[in-house]
Motif scaffolding. Structure first.
Motif, PDB file in Angstrom:
ATOM      1  N   GLY A   4      46.095   0.619   9.372  1.00  0.00           N
ATOM      2  CA  GLY A   4      46.485  -0.619   8.716  1.00  0.00           C
ATOM      3  C   GLY A   4      45.401  -1.675   8.685  1.00  0.00           C
ATOM      4  N   LEU A   5      44.210  -1.352   9.188  1.00  0.00           N
ATOM      5  CA  LEU A   5      43.098  -2.281   9.217  1.00  0.00           C
ATOM      6  C   LEU A   5      42.057  -1.889   8.169  1.00  0.00           C
ATOM      7  N   GLU A   6      41.625  -2.857   7.373  1.00  0.00           N
ATOM      8  CA  GLU A   6      40.547  -2.648   6.406  1.00  0.00           C
ATOM      9  C   GLU A   6      39.398  -3.576   6.781  1.00  0.00           C
ATOM     10  N   ILE A   7      38.177  -3.033   6.802  1.00  0.00           N
ATOM     11  CA  ILE A   7      36.998  -3.801   7.186  1.00  0.00           C
ATOM     12  C   ILE A   7      35.936  -3.652   6.106  1.00  0.00           C
ATOM     13  N   THR A   8      35.289  -4.760   5.753  1.00  0.00           N
ATOM     14  CA  THR A   8      34.108  -4.702   4.899  1.00  0.00           C
ATOM     15  C   THR A   8      33.004  -5.499   5.572  1.00  0.00           C
ATOM     16  N   ALA A   9      31.775  -4.994   5.440  1.00  0.00           N
ATOM     17  CA  ALA A   9      30.601  -5.695   5.956  1.00  0.00           C
ATOM     18  C   ALA A   9      29.586  -5.765   4.824  1.00  0.00           C
ATOM     19  N   ASN A  10      29.316  -6.971   4.364  1.00  0.00           N
ATOM     20  CA  ASN A  10      28.316  -7.210   3.329  1.00  0.00           C
ATOM     21  C   ASN A  10      27.110  -7.844   4.007  1.00  0.00           C
ATOM     22  N   THR A  11      25.954  -7.197   3.881  1.00  0.00           N
ATOM     23  CA  THR A  11      24.773  -7.606   4.632  1.00  0.00           C
ATOM     24  C   THR A  11      23.616  -7.937   3.706  1.00  0.00           C
ATOM     25  N   LEU A  12      22.975  -9.069   3.949  1.00  0.00           N
ATOM     26  CA  LEU A  12      21.742  -9.454   3.276  1.00  0.00           C
ATOM     27  C   LEU A  12      20.641  -9.400   4.330  1.00  0.00           C
ATOM     28  N   SER A  13      19.594  -8.598   4.071  1.00  0.00           N
ATOM     29  CA  SER A  13      18.577  -8.392   5.110  1.00  0.00           C
ATOM     30  C   SER A  13      17.170  -8.316   4.530  1.00  0.00           C
ATOM     31  N   LEU A  14      16.211  -8.547   5.401  1.00  0.00           N
ATOM     32  CA  LEU A  14      14.805  -8.386   5.102  1.00  0.00           C
ATOM     33  C   LEU A  14      14.357  -7.077   5.759  1.00  0.00           C
ATOM     34  N   GLY A  15      13.720  -6.196   4.992  1.00  0.00           N
ATOM     35  CA  GLY A  15      13.339  -4.882   5.502  1.00  0.00           C
ATOM     36  C   GLY A  15      11.840  -4.673   5.486  1.00  0.00           C
ATOM     37  N   LEU A  16      11.340  -3.980   6.498  1.00  0.00           N
ATOM     38  CA  LEU A  16       9.931  -3.633   6.627  1.00  0.00           C
ATOM     39  C   LEU A  16       9.854  -2.115   6.746  1.00  0.00           C
ATOM     40  N   GLU A  17       9.112  -1.473   5.842  1.00  0.00           N
ATOM     41  CA  GLU A  17       9.052  -0.007   5.813  1.00  0.00           C
ATOM     42  C   GLU A  17       7.629   0.483   6.019  1.00  0.00           C
ATOM     43  N   ALA A  18       7.496   1.484   6.890  1.00  0.00           N
ATOM     44  CA  ALA A  18       6.200   2.158   7.110  1.00  0.00           C
ATOM     45  C   ALA A  18       6.363   3.612   6.724  1.00  0.00           C
ATOM     46  N   ARG A  19       5.391   4.142   5.978  1.00  0.00           N
ATOM     47  CA  ARG A  19       5.421   5.528   5.526  1.00  0.00           C
ATOM     48  C   ARG A  19       4.222   6.275   6.111  1.00  0.00           C
ATOM     49  N   SER A  31       0.871  -1.187   0.000  1.00  0.00           N
ATOM     50  CA  SER A  31       0.000   0.000   0.000  1.00  0.00           C
ATOM     51  C   SER A  31       0.900   1.228   0.000  1.00  0.00           C
ATOM     52  N   ARG A  32       0.308   2.409   0.005  1.00  0.00           N
ATOM     53  CA  ARG A  32       1.096   3.641   0.093  1.00  0.00           C
ATOM     54  C   ARG A  32       1.850   3.723   1.415  1.00  0.00           C
ATOM     55  N   ARG A  33       1.396   2.996   2.414  1.00  0.00           N
ATOM     56  CA  ARG A  33       1.947   3.095   3.772  1.00  0.00           C
ATOM     57  C   ARG A  33       2.888   1.973   4.187  1.00  0.00           C
ATOM     58  N   PHE A  34       2.958   0.863   3.410  1.00  0.00           N
ATOM     59  CA  PHE A  34       3.656  -0.316   3.905  1.00  0.00           C
ATOM     60  C   PHE A  34       4.324  -1.083   2.767  1.00  0.00           C
ATOM     61  N   GLY A  35       5.596  -1.490   2.994  1.00  0.00           N
ATOM     62  CA  GLY A  35       6.325  -2.279   2.015  1.00  0.00           C
ATOM     63  C   GLY A  35       7.303  -3.236   2.676  1.00  0.00           C
ATOM     64  N   LEU A  36       7.721  -4.248   1.927  1.00  0.00           N
ATOM     65  CA  LEU A  36       8.645  -5.274   2.381  1.00  0.00           C
ATOM     66  C   LEU A  36       9.711  -5.459   1.306  1.00  0.00           C
ATOM     67  N   SER A  37      10.981  -5.652   1.702  1.00  0.00           N
ATOM     68  CA  SER A  37      12.032  -5.807   0.689  1.00  0.00           C
ATOM     69  C   SER A  37      13.161  -6.713   1.162  1.00  0.00           C
ATOM     70  N   LEU A  38      13.901  -7.239   0.204  1.00  0.00           N
ATOM     71  CA  LEU A  38      15.125  -7.990   0.430  1.00  0.00           C
ATOM     72  C   LEU A  38      16.259  -7.087  -0.045  1.00  0.00           C
ATOM     73  N   ASN A  39      17.279  -6.866   0.815  1.00  0.00           N
ATOM     74  CA  ASN A  39      18.315  -5.868   0.552  1.00  0.00           C
ATOM     75  C   ASN A  39      19.716  -6.445   0.680  1.00  0.00           C
ATOM     76  N   TYR A  40      20.627  -5.929  -0.119  1.00  0.00           N
ATOM     77  CA  TYR A  40      22.048  -6.235  -0.007  1.00  0.00           C
ATOM     78  C   TYR A  40      22.776  -4.902   0.140  1.00  0.00           C
ATOM     79  N   ASP A  41      23.600  -4.776   1.188  1.00  0.00           N
ATOM     80  CA  ASP A  41      24.346  -3.540   1.434  1.00  0.00           C
ATOM     81  C   ASP A  41      25.826  -3.834   1.622  1.00  0.00           C
ATOM     82  N   HIS A  42      26.650  -2.906   1.161  1.00  0.00           N
ATOM     83  CA  HIS A  42      28.101  -2.998   1.295  1.00  0.00           C
ATOM     84  C   HIS A  42      28.596  -1.776   2.062  1.00  0.00           C
ATOM     85  N   ASN A  43      29.269  -2.014   3.193  1.00  0.00           N
ATOM     86  CA  ASN A  43      29.879  -0.959   4.001  1.00  0.00           C
ATOM     87  C   ASN A  43      31.353  -1.287   4.176  1.00  0.00           C
ATOM     88  N   GLN A  44      32.152  -0.246   4.342  1.00  0.00           N
ATOM     89  CA  GLN A  44      33.584  -0.453   4.513  1.00  0.00           C
ATOM     90  C   GLN A  44      34.156   0.570   5.481  1.00  0.00           C
TER      91      GLN A  44
END
Length: 185
Positions: A169-184, A151-164
């Motif tokens: 001398g330290l390098e970090i990466t976080a790759n995340t697969l998540s289920l998201g619920l959005e309310a507007r 609806s205009r107010r509610f959605g569901l999604s599957l997401n992939y995000d890349h953070n670094q």
């Protein structure tokens, strides 16, 4: 010249205010799995997985473009504990970015794909039996998602995000697969 500049500024502000009043705020919760990789110069690399979550909020200017702020927790584990000493590690980020969304229908409902990108300030924290410390860095992040707006107010999604992140001398990466619920609203 000044009158032309003032007129141009007034038109831009009027356009933005009209767009803003046509939009809607949103909140979004995401939960999933992060694959965290650490690489330390001269030492080597290591990876681990953990449950991740993100809390996001922002404003949709129209059905296709939004700004968002977020807090994400990628990792929170005990790395070592022998009864006498311990090391706990946490990896999180706060960020600000843009979201672009395209629906498969003209109604702005149904299936969609989305892209997001911005800048995040990542923080790695270590708490040990000897003391604690943390390191931060600011880097770009990006993500892609697919979902369904019920609806205009509610959605569901599957997401992939890349953070670094990096530092000392330290390098970090976080790759995340998540289920998201959005309310507007």
């Amino acid at each position: 010249m000044k009158k032309s500049l003032m007129l141009a500024c007034a038109l831009v502000l009027a356009g933005l205010s009209g767009t803003a009043s046509a939009g809607e705020a949103f909140v979004r919760g995401e939960i999933g799995k992060s694959d965290v990789k650490l690489k330390l110069d001269g030492v080597g690399s290591e990876s681990d997985k953990d449950t991740a979550y993100a809390l996001r909020g922002g404003y949709w200017f129209n059905s296709n473009f939004a700004v968002e702020g977020h807090y994400s927790r990628f990792y929170d584990q005990t790395l070592y504990n022998d009864g006498a000493g311990y090391v706990d590690g946490k990896l999180s980020a706060i960020g600000l970015g843009m979201v672009a969304k395209e629906h498969t229908t003209d109604s702005g409902l149904g299936f969609f794909v989305q892209l997001r990108a911005g800048v995040a300030r990542g923080k790695i924290s270590l708490d040990t039996s000897e003391g604690s410390g943390s390191e931060t860095s600011t880097k770009p992040y990006y993500g892609i998602g697919a979902g369904y707006d019920f609806s205009r107010r509610f959605g569901l999604s599957l997401n992939y995000d890349h953070n670094q992140g990096s530092g000392g001398g330290l390098e970090i990466t976080a790759n995340t697969l998540s289920l998201g619920l959005e309310a507007r609203f």
